[in-house]
Design an enzyme around this catalytic site. Structure first.
Site, PDB file in Angstrom:
ATOM      1  N   HIS A 105      -0.233   0.672  -4.570  1.00  0.00           N
ATOM      2  CA  HIS A 105      -0.291  -0.630  -5.224  1.00  0.00           C
ATOM      3  C   HIS A 105       0.400  -0.567  -6.580  1.00  0.00           C
ATOM      4  CE1 HIS A 105      -3.113  -1.494  -2.083  1.00  0.00           C
ATOM      5  NE2 HIS A 105      -3.983  -0.627  -2.549  1.00  0.00           N
ATOM      6  N   GLU A 122      -8.386   0.259  -7.645  1.00  0.00           N
ATOM      7  CA  GLU A 122      -9.526   0.097  -6.738  1.00  0.00           C
ATOM      8  C   GLU A 122     -10.336   1.380  -6.629  1.00  0.00           C
ATOM      9  OE1 GLU A 122      -7.532  -1.168  -3.192  1.00  0.00           O
ATOM     10  OE2 GLU A 122      -6.916   0.847  -2.622  1.00  0.00           O
ATOM     11  N   HIS A 180      -2.099   6.374  -0.665  1.00  0.00           N
ATOM     12  CA  HIS A 180      -3.428   6.503  -0.075  1.00  0.00           C
ATOM     13  C   HIS A 180      -3.502   5.762   1.257  1.00  0.00           C
ATOM     14  CE1 HIS A 180      -3.567   2.706  -2.340  1.00  0.00           C
ATOM     15  NE2 HIS A 180      -4.411   2.278  -1.411  1.00  0.00           N
ATOM     16  N   ARG A 200       3.376  -1.140   1.707  1.00  0.00           N
ATOM     17  CA  ARG A 200       3.199  -0.280   2.888  1.00  0.00           C
ATOM     18  C   ARG A 200       4.444   0.587   3.038  1.00  0.00           C
ATOM     19  NH1 ARG A 200       3.017  -4.186   6.838  1.00  0.00           N
ATOM     20  NH2 ARG A 200       0.845  -4.636   6.356  1.00  0.00           N
TER      21      ARG A 200
END
Length: 323
Positions: A105, A122, A180, A200
């Site tokens: 991200h 996150e 991740h 992605r």
């Protein structure tokens, strides 16, 4: 604007995913007929996916409407000054029946410039994991952009990724710029900035239900990487009962582990809303004018104006979140 606010539950926003399973139905009691539920968005202010209240006198009002109406009473003075009528966190439960894509991200600066969005810092708390299940976080060696791109182009990316076998209670902090993925067999709680921006980079060469490969974002992703991050993503924390045990503190949120076996008085000293995700058991939140029961798989938002309340349970595990 003072109001008779109370602990709020929201209708979950359920997401059918290529990699989703049935644990959100079978283990978390989500009411859904979709075949592959990958995500339950518990509290969301993402555009197009705004949560609706599920309990009490505010039932069916949107989170966006609550923010514009109750402002700092809902989220706190400092949060309202910073975020205005945007709720700063996105709260989810995620069930991975299959491996998610390898992804990362962008940070706030990049996300604002490219997508008019927050970045996406996150964290994960593992609620259940099938034997041998993994989370993929970071690389298994020192990494450069040249080495990464070589493996990406040669389709050998998994060989340089770090796979961690996980169990219930394992907790990970996923900073922006870190590669991740959630592995097959893992059910987890996710706390993140309000953002749906994901780059992605690899999707296991699989096809969707229409026989198409999903879109990759490698041109965008390469600028979002931080290849010099230390391996500090595993979170160690105390599990002392009947007190808040800090797990993660970052500029975007604080999350504490709370194991409750007797009535516990909570004082909100943070000038923030407080969120409780029930990851095991059941509990009741009680105050002068309210009493709200919640159980495994449910999430409750306590408005910032409620400064003292009591949580009662004989054996509940909660994640306590505030900004």
């Amino acid at each position: 604007m003072k109001a008779n606010l109370y602990p709020i539950k929201f209708h979950p926003i359920l997401k059918d995913k290529l990699w989703g399973g049935d644990k959100l139905k079978t283990l978390l009691n989500k009411d859904c007929h979709l075949p592959n539920i990958g995500e339950s968005w518990e509290i969301s202010d993402v555009e197009g996916d705004t949560s609706l209240v599920a309990n009490g006198s505010l039932e069916n009002q949107s989170l966006k409407h609550l923010l514009s109406t109750y402002k700092a009473d809902l989220i706190g003075e400092k949060n309202y000054k910073q975020f205005g009528n945007t709720f700063p966190l996105l709260i989810k439960f995620i069930d991975a029946k299959e491996d998610l894509s390898i992804q990362l991200h962008p940070n706030d600066e990049l996300a604002a410039k490219r997508h008019n969005s927050f970045g996406k810092t996150e964290m994960w708390y593992v609620m259940q994991a099938d034997p041998g299940s993994n989370l993929i976080v970071g690389f298994n060696q020192e990494m450069t952009s040249e080495t990464y791109l070589k493996h990406l182009n040669e389709k050998t990316l998994p060989s340089i990724l770090n796979f961690d076998e996980v169990n219930t209670g394992d907790t990970y902090f996923i900073d922006v710029g870190r590669i991740h993925a959630i592995g097959a067999g893992v059910l987890l709680a996710e706390i993140q900035q309000t953002s749906d921006i994901t780059y992605r980079v690899y999707d296991w060469d699989r096809l969707d239900d229409k026989g198409q490969s999903r879109e990759l974002h490698n041109d965008l992703a390469i600028d979002a990487f931080n290849f010099n991050m230390p391996d500090n993503f595993r979170v160690a924390y105390s599990k002392a009962e009947n007190q808040s045990n800090n797990m993660v503190s970052c500029p975007y949120f604080t999350t504490n582990y709370l194991k409750i076996t007797k009535p516990l008085k909570i004082e909100n000293i943070y000038d923030s809303f407080m969120i409780y995700m029930c990851v095991n058991g059941e509990a009741t939140i009680t105050g002068p004018n309210f009493q709200e029961f919640f159980k495994t798989g449910e999430t409750i938002l306590v408005p910032a104006m409620i400064k003292t309340f009591e949580i009662t349970s004989k054996n509940a595990t909660l994640l306590e979140v505030y900004v």
